[in-house]
Design a protein around this motif. Structure first.
Motif, PDB file in Angstrom:
ATOM      1  N   LYS A 289     -12.968  -3.116   1.483  1.00 49.47           N
ATOM      2  CA  LYS A 289     -12.132  -3.328   2.657  1.00 49.47           C
ATOM      3  C   LYS A 289     -12.241  -2.132   3.593  1.00 49.47           C
ATOM      4  O   LYS A 289     -12.275  -0.992   3.149  1.00 49.47           O
ATOM      5  CB  LYS A 289     -10.670  -3.538   2.244  1.00 49.47           C
ATOM      6  N   ARG A 290     -12.262  -2.452   4.859  1.00 51.85           N
ATOM      7  CA  ARG A 290     -12.345  -1.413   5.873  1.00 51.85           C
ATOM      8  C   ARG A 290     -11.029  -0.614   5.882  1.00 51.85           C
ATOM      9  O   ARG A 290      -9.945  -1.188   5.763  1.00 51.85           O
ATOM     10  CB  ARG A 290     -12.571  -2.073   7.238  1.00 51.85           C
ATOM     11  N   PRO A 291     -11.085   0.713   6.006  1.00 57.19           N
ATOM     12  CA  PRO A 291      -9.849   1.511   6.058  1.00 57.19           C
ATOM     13  C   PRO A 291      -8.973   1.111   7.234  1.00 57.19           C
ATOM     14  O   PRO A 291      -9.476   0.735   8.302  1.00 57.19           O
ATOM     15  CB  PRO A 291     -10.377   2.941   6.229  1.00 57.19           C
ATOM     16  N   GLN A 292      -7.656   1.153   6.997  1.00 55.15           N
ATOM     17  CA  GLN A 292      -6.685   0.797   8.031  1.00 55.15           C
ATOM     18  C   GLN A 292      -5.922   2.030   8.467  1.00 55.15           C
ATOM     19  O   GLN A 292      -5.656   2.934   7.686  1.00 55.15           O
ATOM     20  CB  GLN A 292      -5.703  -0.259   7.493  1.00 55.15           C
ATOM     21  N   LYS A 293      -5.541   2.060   9.750  1.00 53.27           N
ATOM     22  CA  LYS A 293      -4.724   3.134  10.238  1.00 53.27           C
ATOM     23  C   LYS A 293      -3.317   3.043   9.653  1.00 53.27           C
ATOM     24  O   LYS A 293      -2.789   1.949   9.459  1.00 53.27           O
ATOM     25  CB  LYS A 293      -4.624   3.089  11.762  1.00 53.27           C
ATOM     26  N   LYS A 294      -2.732   4.187   9.333  1.00 56.33           N
ATOM     27  CA  LYS A 294      -1.357   4.193   8.839  1.00 56.33           C
ATOM     28  C   LYS A 294      -0.404   3.920   9.998  1.00 56.33           C
ATOM     29  O   LYS A 294      -0.534   4.470  11.068  1.00 56.33           O
ATOM     30  CB  LYS A 294      -1.024   5.537   8.207  1.00 56.33           C
ATOM     31  N   ARG A 295       0.565   3.072   9.744  1.00 57.35           N
ATOM     32  CA  ARG A 295       1.535   2.716  10.801  1.00 57.35           C
ATOM     33  C   ARG A 295       2.768   3.577  10.678  1.00 57.35           C
ATOM     34  O   ARG A 295       3.173   3.978   9.621  1.00 57.35           O
ATOM     35  CB  ARG A 295       1.916   1.239  10.690  1.00 57.35           C
TER      36      ARG A 295
END
Length: 466
Positions: free
Chosen positions: A460-466
């Protein structure tokens, strides 16, 4: 064009001390460029063509820059402060050689005087007469007027515009700022000048009245073309003179058979030698020494510098060919561009194709080689009929030194390859697309050097932390 033997004893004085306030530039006025050369360089060239034994350049504003630019081409004499044209020539008196019977005075900001005109002016002096170069202008504003006797033959004086009466300002024959005088008399006259005038300056033109008073004949020769005597005092005047000069060069080329799409959109800043049936589209610039063979076609918006283009070559629009000191040569029937760049040392054989966004530097491409798209060839030797793929490059620099890539005949280099020099590709070989080649490759074989393709399930592509 040199003077005859009798007139060979010649001093040339070039006035180059002015500040050029209206140029609004930190660069001394005489160092601004016309057709790729400084204004002063043009005038120094004229002195050399005349065979002057001694050339003196009077410097003042920006003297160090001007003198560095002159170098060994002439002897520089400083005028500090700048108190007028007569004061400028006063500074040259100790350096003038009276053995050279004639002294020709030229202006460093009047670059386009023809050698024949300057030679005729010096010959009119002949070491015995004061000779003035004049021209008839429709608008004589700012120029010194030529005042003649009633018969209209003998010149009595030159009156500067700011000191002229309304009647004198109606005179259309004007002094161009260039003259030739007997050297010994010139030395005497300029040292006798005074500054009793509206500007408090020493006017060189006052020597005309001195000559007339002594019975020395004052003669005038006229320039054939206004362009020869136009000076530069502002960016607008420089631009106007540039276009006039370029139009003159364009007309000479068209008279020789060159087809220019629009002579008003053409710039020659060096020398251009053309064969028959050459076609040049709009907004092309030629610098240094350029030779175009028979049937060459140059597309719009190209820049060529120090290049030899053989017969039948087509250079498509927006190409940049810069030979600098090493030169560029393009073989017969080659196709270049659009948007190609050939840098110093590019030597192309016959029927070579260099396509869009391809750059070639210090490389030899043999007959029939092709690099049609988005490629870089630097420090390479490329054999006949090579096909160099889109996105491929020679990695010629290791951070300290340049290395060479040798590509044999009939090699096919696929797209997006990196050839890490020094490396040699054997004749007839094929390099698979996407390969990075760091070792020599054998002839007539396929060489592939790329990582194995891997797909990772569940990644899975890394996601930005919200």
């Amino acid at each position: 064009m040199m003077l005859g033997e009798r007139e060979m004893a010649l001093n040339v004085v070039i006035m180059a001390a002015g500040k050029g306030t209206r140029m609004r530039s930190a660069l001394p006025k005489v160092l601004h460029k016309l057709a790729g050369r400084s204004l002063l360089s043009h005038v120094l060239g004229r002195a050399a063509e005349l065979g002057a034994q001694r050339t003196l350049v009077v410097t003042g504003h920006g003297a160090e820059q001007v003198e560095a630019h002159v170098g060994a081409a002439a002897t520089c004499v400083r005028q500090e402060p700048q108190l007028g044209t007569g004061h400028a020539v006063q500074q040259t008196v100790p350096a003038l050689d009276t053995a050279h019977a004639t002294t020709l005075i030229l202006n460093g900001d009047v670059p386009l005087i023809e050698p024949a005109t300057a030679a005729a002016l010096a010959a009119a002096c002949g070491g015995e007469r004061l000779a003035l170069l004049t021209v008839v202008l429709q608008d004589a504003t700012g120029y010194g007027r030529i005042v003649r006797e009633a018969s209209g033959e003998r010149v009595l004086a030159i009156v500067e515009h700011k000191d002229a009466s309304a009647e004198q300002r109606a005179i259309r024959e004007v002094y161009t700022g260039m003259m030739a005088a007997p050297t010994a008399l010139l030395q005497k006259w300029v040292m006798a000048l005074n500054n009793q005038n509206a500007q408090g300056e020493y006017y060189l033109t006052d020597i005309v009245a001195m000559a007339a008073a002594e019975g020395v004949p004052v003669v005038a020769t006229q320039a054939a073309d206004e362009v020869e005597v136009l000076g530069v005092n502002s960016p607008a005047q420089l631009a106007d003179l540039e276009r006039r000069f370029q139009r003159r060069q364009a007309e000479a080329l068209m008279n020789a058979g060159v087809r220019l799409a629009d002579p008003a959109r053409f710039d020659l800043r060096g020398t251009l030698t053309c064969g028959q049936d050459v076609e040049i589209d709009v907004n092309c610039v030629f610098e240094g020494a350029v030779t175009l063979g028979d049937g060459v076609k140059i597309g719009a918006h190209c820049v060529l510098r120090n290049a030899v283009i053989a017969e039948g070559v087509v250079i498509h629009p927006f190409c940049h060919i810069d030979g600098d000191k090493d030169g560029v040569s393009v073989g017969a029937g080659s196709l270049i561009g659009p948007y190609a760049r050939l840098r110093p040392g590019a030597q192309l054989g016959a029927e070579v194709h260099i396509g869009n966004f391809v750059e070639v530097k210090n490389s030899t491409l043999a007959d029939g080689a092709k690099a049609n798209h988005l490629a870089y060839l630097g420090d390479a030797t490329v054999g006949e009929r090579v096909n160099f793929g889109a996105g491929s490059i020679t990695a010629n620099y290791d951070g300290a030194n340049k290395h060479r890539t040798v590509i044999g005949h009939d090699v096919h280099v696929g797209s997006n390859c990196v050839l890490i020099a020094p490396v040699t590709l054997g004749d007839g070989g094929t390099i698979g697309g996407g390969s990075t080649i760091a070792k020599n490759t054998p002839p007539d074989q396929l060489t592939v050097a790329r990582a194995k393709q891997v797909s990772l399930a569940g990644w899975k592509r890394p996601q930005k932390k919200r």
